[in-house]
Motif scaffolding. Structure first.
Motif, PDB file in Angstrom:
ATOM      1  N   LEU A   1     -13.905   4.079  -5.469  1.00 37.44           N
ATOM      2  CA  LEU A   1     -12.966   4.681  -4.522  1.00 37.44           C
ATOM      3  C   LEU A   1     -11.613   4.904  -5.185  1.00 37.44           C
ATOM      4  O   LEU A   1     -11.015   5.977  -5.054  1.00 37.44           O
ATOM      5  N   GLY A   2     -11.148   3.891  -5.942  1.00 33.78           N
ATOM      6  CA  GLY A   2      -9.862   4.041  -6.623  1.00 33.78           C
ATOM      7  C   GLY A   2      -9.879   5.222  -7.583  1.00 33.78           C
ATOM      8  O   GLY A   2      -8.959   6.041  -7.607  1.00 33.78           O
ATOM      9  N   GLN A   3     -10.960   5.321  -8.364  1.00 33.74           N
ATOM     10  CA  GLN A   3     -11.035   6.423  -9.336  1.00 33.74           C
ATOM     11  C   GLN A   3     -11.151   7.759  -8.639  1.00 33.74           C
ATOM     12  O   GLN A   3     -10.553   8.751  -9.069  1.00 33.74           O
ATOM     13  N   SER A   4     -11.912   7.805  -7.547  1.00 30.45           N
ATOM     14  CA  SER A   4     -12.073   9.087  -6.865  1.00 30.45           C
ATOM     15  C   SER A   4     -10.763   9.517  -6.197  1.00 30.45           C
ATOM     16  O   SER A   4     -10.415  10.706  -6.191  1.00 30.45           O
ATOM     17  N   LEU A   5      -9.975   8.566  -5.659  1.00 26.73           N
ATOM     18  CA  LEU A   5      -8.685   8.924  -5.073  1.00 26.73           C
ATOM     19  C   LEU A   5      -7.749   9.485  -6.142  1.00 26.73           C
ATOM     20  O   LEU A   5      -6.963  10.398  -5.887  1.00 26.73           O
ATOM     21  N   ARG A   6      -7.865   8.920  -7.361  1.00 32.48           N
ATOM     22  CA  ARG A   6      -6.998   9.382  -8.454  1.00 32.48           C
ATOM     23  C   ARG A   6      -7.573  10.574  -9.202  1.00 32.48           C
ATOM     24  O   ARG A   6      -7.138  10.885 -10.304  1.00 32.48           O
TER      25      ARG A   6
ATOM     26  N   GLN B   1     -10.188  10.806 -10.840  1.00 34.30           N
ATOM     27  CA  GLN B   1     -10.900  10.450 -12.057  1.00 34.30           C
ATOM     28  C   GLN B   1     -12.388  10.421 -11.759  1.00 34.30           C
ATOM     29  O   GLN B   1     -12.797  10.494 -10.595  1.00 34.30           O
ATOM     30  N   ASN B   2     -13.202  10.279 -12.791  1.00 30.50           N
ATOM     31  CA  ASN B   2     -14.647  10.221 -12.597  1.00 30.50           C
ATOM     32  C   ASN B   2     -15.012   9.005 -11.757  1.00 30.50           C
ATOM     33  O   ASN B   2     -14.854   7.866 -12.198  1.00 30.50           O
ATOM     34  N   PRO B   3     -15.527   9.200 -10.537  1.00 23.80           N
ATOM     35  CA  PRO B   3     -15.801   8.054  -9.653  1.00 23.80           C
ATOM     36  C   PRO B   3     -16.997   7.219 -10.086  1.00 23.80           C
ATOM     37  O   PRO B   3     -17.253   6.188  -9.474  1.00 23.80           O
ATOM     38  N   LEU B   4     -17.738   7.666 -11.106  1.00 31.66           N
ATOM     39  CA  LEU B   4     -18.916   6.892 -11.531  1.00 31.66           C
ATOM     40  C   LEU B   4     -18.655   6.093 -12.800  1.00 31.66           C
ATOM     41  O   LEU B   4     -19.515   5.323 -13.237  1.00 31.66           O
TER      42      LEU B   4
ATOM     43  N   ARG C   1       9.815  11.354  -3.257  1.00 30.68           N
ATOM     44  CA  ARG C   1       8.675  12.202  -3.575  1.00 30.68           C
ATOM     45  C   ARG C   1       7.579  11.427  -4.304  1.00 30.68           C
ATOM     46  O   ARG C   1       6.394  11.681  -4.102  1.00 30.68           O
ATOM     47  N   HIS C   2       7.984  10.487  -5.156  1.00 28.92           N
ATOM     48  CA  HIS C   2       6.971   9.749  -5.915  1.00 28.92           C
ATOM     49  C   HIS C   2       6.197   8.774  -5.049  1.00 28.92           C
ATOM     50  O   HIS C   2       4.985   8.670  -5.168  1.00 28.92           O
ATOM     51  N   ILE C   3       6.901   8.033  -4.203  1.00 24.38           N
ATOM     52  CA  ILE C   3       6.145   7.013  -3.449  1.00 24.38           C
ATOM     53  C   ILE C   3       5.380   7.628  -2.295  1.00 24.38           C
ATOM     54  O   ILE C   3       4.529   6.972  -1.708  1.00 24.38           O
ATOM     55  N   GLN C   4       5.643   8.926  -1.987  1.00 25.47           N
ATOM     56  CA  GLN C   4       4.923   9.498  -0.837  1.00 25.47           C
ATOM     57  C   GLN C   4       3.485   9.894  -1.190  1.00 25.47           C
ATOM     58  O   GLN C   4       2.669  10.092  -0.287  1.00 25.47           O
ATOM     59  N   ASP C   5       3.152   9.944  -2.464  1.00 31.80           N
ATOM     60  CA  ASP C   5       1.769  10.202  -2.871  1.00 31.80           C
ATOM     61  C   ASP C   5       1.301   9.064  -3.747  1.00 31.80           C
ATOM     62  O   ASP C   5       1.446   9.086  -4.962  1.00 31.80           O
ATOM     63  N   PRO C   6       0.706   8.025  -3.155  1.00 38.53           N
ATOM     64  CA  PRO C   6       0.473   6.782  -3.903  1.00 38.53           C
ATOM     65  C   PRO C   6      -0.851   6.727  -4.663  1.00 38.53           C
ATOM     66  O   PRO C   6      -1.226   5.651  -5.109  1.00 38.53           O
ATOM     67  N   PHE C   7      -1.559   7.854  -4.778  1.00 38.40           N
ATOM     68  CA  PHE C   7      -2.816   7.808  -5.550  1.00 38.40           C
ATOM     69  C   PHE C   7      -2.843   8.950  -6.563  1.00 38.40           C
ATOM     70  O   PHE C   7      -3.807   9.704  -6.647  1.00 38.40           O
ATOM     71  N   MET C   8      -1.757   9.122  -7.324  1.00 38.59           N
ATOM     72  CA  MET C   8      -1.655  10.277  -8.214  1.00 38.59           C
ATOM     73  C   MET C   8      -1.777   9.882  -9.679  1.00 38.59           C
ATOM     74  O   MET C   8      -1.448  10.674 -10.557  1.00 38.59           O
ATOM     75  N   ASN C   9      -2.233   8.671  -9.935  1.00 42.00           N
ATOM     76  CA  ASN C   9      -2.388   8.194 -11.316  1.00 42.00           C
ATOM     77  C   ASN C   9      -1.034   8.136 -12.032  1.00 42.00           C
ATOM     78  O   ASN C   9      -0.935   8.470 -13.214  1.00 42.00           O
TER      79      ASN C   9
END
Lengths: 303, 303, 303, 303, 303
Positions: free
Chosen positions: B124-129, B131-134, B256-264
């Motif tokens: 889930l973390g990788q897919s939100l960012r 990245q390859n979720p597998l 602006r930065h903290i409003q999108d918390p899954f941007m790697n």
């Protein structure tokens, strides 16, 4: 938790000593500078200090509000721990009341869940404050459980694991029926939730750049204000600026202190006192003999 | 998640470099303009800059607050994922403890749910960012499950589908009773909820016109302020305006930065570190041998 | 939902065209008036404009915040619809997995619930946007169900009524046990809730006098500001006032647009795109062949 | 609920007539005073009016926000009543669908619960508005139930008592199983909650000293502003002060009106219209013949 | 709870008497000082008072908002107590309606739970207000229960323990089934929660340094303002400063009063009146003869 009276002036002042001293120093420097090069310094318009003052006031007020909400959330979480600790005992005592009241091995398990619940509260509080989470637990849980906890990374979680096993054992022994097991293990799950919420507040650093630019913004405001004041009121600037600076830094430090409520500081959520309240409630429900007194404040604060 | 110390000045400055440079340029232009056509420029009243300064401060403070709430909500969601991961294992371990503790095929399913839960957190973390979720999942789930996930659009959802099937299989095998199945599948449903909430924050663009007019408003304020200052303090305007501009752009960029918390990015919710915590907790509950260390910060931030 | 890039300037300007034009006109009139009767106009103190500017900034900032919260609540509701749609299918698929997997009439009902759930999402979105709530539904539900919906006032509610009947039928056929029926019908009830919440936002007019006095307050502020500026900077007033007015009206219009998120406008909650996501998820769970692609943005926005 | 258009100017003006007149009077008095004793009046610095203006703007903005939240909470409560009314009927209709669809005495009880639910909505709305809570109920409930309600202090609560008894009777008749009874009576309990929440808003006076000092603060600000303006702009003060005063009093009155949303005023939560929506939904679910039209606005508002 | 009318001026003034007197004194001193040493006092720029005024206004507004939220939360908690008291009786009455309506010993237990619930409400209110929690309880609970409560630290908790035992006894006697017992004991658990929440508000001191620096900040602002005003308007300073000081201290005191809503003061949550409402509702449900009248306000407030 700070009490509403008896807070020593020393305690408050120590928090802002360094910053106020720094402000004092540059305010004196500006004054000397002014005496040396009378005309070179430009007359900074007071409107600029006013805009910056409004800006930093707003950011500080919002920051204080966000810190207050973290602090209040921490207290709500420990309030929920009180409620669920009581609910756990009420449920267990009522559900196994009738049929199995006489069976001593059932009663023993209920008692050991109760004492372990007290241990869990103390242990969680100590672990949040980075203290030894096993200290004093020998009073409430048997030695083999203590040994079992030794190599667990998260001691309070391991205690709840033992709760769950005991609840299931009561169900296997038919001291609890299906629905009752569900309800009691639901209460234990809520304790898992509360623990995780407290850990979340404890491990989440308040956005660091946010804190940094607030600190920088206060300094910018004070420097501009200093320029304005040195022009207008001369040597009186020094006490005035010191008073203003103290106020702003006091707001900032208060926000910073209450935003981390498990740091083993006087502004902490009083987790030890809350655990003591739970100890009293549970021991009275179990009919234990050695019920302690409520925790007393340590001077001007309660831990 | 940025840590509270060691943040390099370079990191902070890079965020506002372009905007501050632009402000520097037009502040210099105004100064030159002033030298060229001395009288033509009107004396903009400082009250106007003051009104605009108050207005933009308010909008920035509210904007920062809304961004902070998005950031905090993201952290709350991942806190709930920690809690429900723990609850899932506590429930499974306790419910099947007694009768079926010896049956190895039951134990194997519980273990595979536990490992898959770890896999789900990383995935889930990788897919939100984006990245390859597998990636790295082969450590936790068998090859045929990995193959099954290949053509699914939403990998973490497919993992929860497998959870649900296993929980139902435990019920069919009578390792869980009706109530217990309901409770465990309720926990899985909460994981579905947390996943959807994180996706919601990730896919919802903060109102775009809102962000745009805040940026435009800051520039308008700085231009008007520049007019005012060039009149009052001449060449000193340049450092003063640069300092003021830096502060306002820093507030805007932080929001602006903290409003999108899954941007790697370094300001992200530390989903990898949280997944690691869950891995440690679950592996200790399952008695697995290879328990890893907690995630360490990567310089001044933790991912 | 507006995307964060590619928003045409034309789109933003169109929203405030009329109001800015009006401000331009009275700013020019004041300037001419000033030229005609030089001394009669009183020197309005700039402090008054400053007070009004602070006042209207505050009200606008709070208003924008309340609008933002309505917009965010709408998105949360549709996020909950995503989660409950997934949970509904996960539960149904897992609960009837084992015993009845082979019975084709059970499988058919589960499939028809899944497709009807997709239909419900599209239908709810269209009905909130005052579009035909039955459009394109023939792809997902059989003709006799469509006919049954014709004379119902609230089509999405009637679809959930059919869900509830199917769930109960599965229970009657013993494909679901008592607890499972309760859990699945609880999920359907949450969908009823989400629908009602979206309707609530859609039918509740934001307090009308509140919106009115904000509009009036902005004009009052601009008129007073115009008086102040015409005195101080003469003809330069016109571009300055236009820029200031544009900013304030832009804030007001943004607040007004995001406060009604189901009006078939670019700032809407992207209900069609969300329904498409649900369609993809459910069809993959059901193993349907014709899984569509995710919805693509329509230029600078996503519906 | 006020609609967004057609609000007569008369309606808005009537709310602030008295206060504006009072401001007009003292503004004229100050002007005359100024003419009589030219030099005695001190030149109040405009900065003071500015500080007070900021202060009262802030308090008004927060007050309006708190009032808005009360108003929105009231609407959320009635939204929950819509949802739970629908859920109650969906559950009852689905749960007793199969086995007992033919038994007329079961069907009659479900129908009478449905009609009583409509009666409850109207009755609650009327009782919140201090109107006769039994008016028009004879259309929905039989005469002996009406008689039974006569001497009850809280009529809507007594109606829910009858609901609970009917639900239990359905369980006794085995038309509902254990789980279904729990779920349906849980829905009735949520209606008890919503009723209590609406009563809470209705009986809780907004902190009275808070409202009082806001009113006093506006007057203080206007008096100080009047002193400032009479000095600066002479007779032009009168229209300017009237416009400013109107704006501030309009904000205050709007806050005051929306903070009590069940007072039988145009700004009320439209409880009658909502009850009508519920009547339509329930009657269509029951297949009743006389389904009414949705409630139409009464000029510029909907009750 | 203060009512919205009839509040005596004396009551409001007494709250701020000391602080206003103090302000009056130093304002007079400054005026005399000014007369004595005409030139030595520097002309403090009015901009500084303006910045401090904005700052303290913001902090006060936020502080008032936080206090308001504590006050409103307290009222919400007692609203939940009303709802759960009603739900408890509705559930008990409905669940044991049919089969056991005739058995007098079952009916007696339900009646004693109802009366004990009334006792609990009064007892909780008195205990929160630090009054004797057992006063007047003899009207509702038998002597041996009163005796049992004597040595319990937390009387209301002990009352809920008795509730739980009675509910379980009803289950043992088969007057409630498994599901019904779960539901009723869930309602009792919610009462435990509400009690804990009220205790949390009551025992948590509002961050003490926060309150302190607000008080200090108001004084700093007033001193600076006094310097500014004595320069500008001479002897008129005294009434103006007194009026301004009264307003700010009134805001502060209001915030301080509503932030502790169980202090046995006129601004309290009206717990006695709420308990009376519950007494009326429960007695009417039980068909008791001596139903009291609703509590009447005590002059300008309701306890």
């Amino acid at each position: 938790m700070l009490l509403s009276h008896n807070i020593p002036f020393r305690y408050i002042f120590r928090k802002i000593r360094v910053d106020v001293l720094r402000v004092l120093l540059f305010s004196i420097s500006f004054h000397i500078l002014k005496l040396v090069l009378t005309d070179a310094l430009p007359p900074v318009p007071s409107g600029l200090a006013s805009v910056l003052g409004t800006g930093i006031s707003l950011l500080l007020a919002f920051n204080l509000n966000q810190s207050y909400e973290r602090w209040w959330e921490a207290r709500i979480i420990w309030g929920a721990i009180v409620n669920d600790s009581r609910a756990l005992m009420l449920e267990l005592k009522a559900f196994i009341a009738s049929a199995d009241a006489q069976k001593p091995h059932i009663q023993a398990v209920v008692r050991s869940i109760g004492l372990r619940q007290i241990a869990w509260c103390y242990s969680l509080g100590q672990s949040l404050r980075k203290q030894n989470p096993l200290e004093h637990l020998e009073e409430f849980i048997p030695a083999q459980e203590l040994a079992h906890l030794q190599d667990k990374m998260n001691k309070p979680l391991a205690l709840l694991e033992l709760h769950m096993q005991d609840v299931n054992w009561l169900y296997q022994e038919q001291a609890l029926n299906q629905m009752q097991q569900t309800q009691v293990s639901g209460t234990v799950t809520r304790l898992v939730d509360s623990m995780g919420k407290a850990e979340r507040i404890n491990t989440t650093v308040f956005p660091a750049t946010y804190s940094m630019f607030i600190h920088f913004f206060i300094y910018l405001f004070l420097v501009i204000l200093s320029f304005t004041l040195v022009e207008a009121i001369g040597v009186y600037e020094i006490p005035v600026l010191t008073a203003v600076a103290s106020t702003f830094f006091l707001v900032e430090k208060t926000a910073r202190h209450i935003q981390d409520p498990f740091m083993n500081k006087p502004t902490d959520t009083p987790v030890t006192a809350i655990a003591r309240t739970i100890e009293i409630n549970i021991k009275q429900m179990l009919g234990e003999p050695n019920v302690p007194e409520p925790a007393q404040p340590d001077g001007y604060f309660l831990m």
